[in-house]
Motif scaffolding. Structure first.
Motif, PDB file in Angstrom:
ATOM      1  N   LEU A  98      44.172 -48.357   9.846  1.00 51.58           N
ATOM      2  CA  LEU A  98      45.349 -47.552  10.143  1.00 51.58           C
ATOM      3  C   LEU A  98      45.966 -46.641   8.945  1.00 51.58           C
ATOM      4  CD1 LEU A  98      47.982 -46.862  11.732  1.00 51.58           C
ATOM      5  CD2 LEU A  98      48.858 -48.389  10.818  1.00 51.58           C
ATOM      6  N   PHE A 158      56.028 -40.183  10.821  1.00 56.23           N
ATOM      7  CA  PHE A 158      56.200 -40.430  11.659  1.00 56.23           C
ATOM      8  C   PHE A 158      57.378 -41.919  12.194  1.00 56.23           C
ATOM      9  CE2 PHE A 158      51.928 -39.834  10.458  1.00 56.23           C
ATOM     10  CZ  PHE A 158      51.436 -39.295  12.067  1.00 56.23           C
ATOM     11  N   ASP A 174      60.699 -43.950  12.955  1.00 60.34           N
ATOM     12  CA  ASP A 174      61.514 -44.144  13.814  1.00 60.34           C
ATOM     13  C   ASP A 174      61.632 -45.248  14.201  1.00 60.34           C
ATOM     14  OD1 ASP A 174      62.011 -43.791  16.381  1.00 60.34           O
ATOM     15  OD2 ASP A 174      61.087 -43.296  17.313  1.00 60.34           O
ATOM     16  N   LEU A 206      60.818 -46.751  17.659  1.00 58.22           N
ATOM     17  CA  LEU A 206      60.249 -46.325  18.440  1.00 58.22           C
ATOM     18  C   LEU A 206      59.117 -47.467  17.750  1.00 58.22           C
ATOM     19  CD1 LEU A 206      57.760 -45.874  20.707  1.00 58.22           C
ATOM     20  CD2 LEU A 206      57.302 -43.979  18.616  1.00 58.22           C
ATOM     21  N   ARG A 207      58.465 -48.528  17.845  1.00 56.89           N
ATOM     22  CA  ARG A 207      57.483 -49.726  16.735  1.00 56.89           C
ATOM     23  C   ARG A 207      56.030 -49.146  17.376  1.00 56.89           C
ATOM     24  NH1 ARG A 207      60.042 -49.930  12.608  1.00 56.89           N
ATOM     25  NH2 ARG A 207      59.373 -52.082  12.520  1.00 56.89           N
ATOM     26  N   THR A 208      55.300 -48.727  16.818  1.00 57.18           N
ATOM     27  CA  THR A 208      54.277 -48.319  17.089  1.00 57.18           C
ATOM     28  C   THR A 208      53.556 -48.459  15.289  1.00 57.18           C
ATOM     29  OG1 THR A 208      54.270 -46.350  15.767  1.00 57.18           O
ATOM     30  CG2 THR A 208      54.088 -45.921  18.225  1.00 57.18           C
ATOM     31  N   GLU A 209      52.080 -49.005  15.063  1.00 57.22           N
ATOM     32  CA  GLU A 209      51.990 -49.567  14.038  1.00 57.22           C
ATOM     33  C   GLU A 209      52.121 -48.035  13.035  1.00 57.22           C
ATOM     34  OE1 GLU A 209      49.881 -52.194  13.536  1.00 57.22           O
ATOM     35  OE2 GLU A 209      51.288 -53.042  15.493  1.00 57.22           O
ATOM     36  N   GLU A 210      52.029 -47.192  13.334  1.00 58.86           N
ATOM     37  CA  GLU A 210      52.607 -45.551  12.527  1.00 58.86           C
ATOM     38  C   GLU A 210      53.655 -46.066  11.986  1.00 58.86           C
ATOM     39  OE1 GLU A 210      49.051 -45.150  15.330  1.00 58.86           O
ATOM     40  OE2 GLU A 210      50.629 -45.986  15.533  1.00 58.86           O
ATOM     41  N   THR A 211      54.779 -46.066  12.879  1.00 59.17           N
ATOM     42  CA  THR A 211      56.150 -46.428  12.713  1.00 59.17           C
ATOM     43  C   THR A 211      56.692 -47.450  12.118  1.00 59.17           C
ATOM     44  OG1 THR A 211      57.283 -47.619  14.681  1.00 59.17           O
ATOM     45  CG2 THR A 211      57.033 -45.361  14.622  1.00 59.17           C
ATOM     46  N   LYS A 212      55.609 -48.293  11.909  1.00 58.99           N
ATOM     47  CA  LYS A 212      55.864 -49.819  11.156  1.00 58.99           C
ATOM     48  C   LYS A 212      55.844 -49.408   8.878  1.00 58.99           C
ATOM     49  CE  LYS A 212      54.812 -52.671  14.821  1.00 58.99           C
ATOM     50  NZ  LYS A 212      54.631 -53.809  15.553  1.00 58.99           N
TER      51      LYS A 212
END
Length: 72
Positions: free
Chosen positions: A60, A12, A14, A17-23
């Protein structure tokens, strides 16, 4: 060979790309104390709840753990 949760969550990562998963994946990557070899829900969950500042909602983590189990 079964991979650890740490290795799974790295898919995940990245920086654009700043999604909750990537953060979360980025924060786990930068956490030198994270239990990188663990495949145990309780160990990882307890670590995140008691030793980190970067996850405010364990929902999450629970969702990612479910996909980890499905994909491992």
């Amino acid at each position: 060979m079964k991979r650890s949760f740490y290795h799974y969550v790295q898919i995940f990562r990245d920086t654009k790309l700043r999604t909750e998963e990537t953060k979360l994946a980025e924060a786990i990557f930068e956490d030198l104390q994270f239990p990188k070899q663990s495949e145990d829900y309780e160990e990882v969950s307890n670590y995140l709840e008691t030793n980190t500042y970067y996850i405010s909602d364990m929902t999450l983590f629970d969702e990612l753990w479910e996909t980890y189990l499905e994909n491992n």
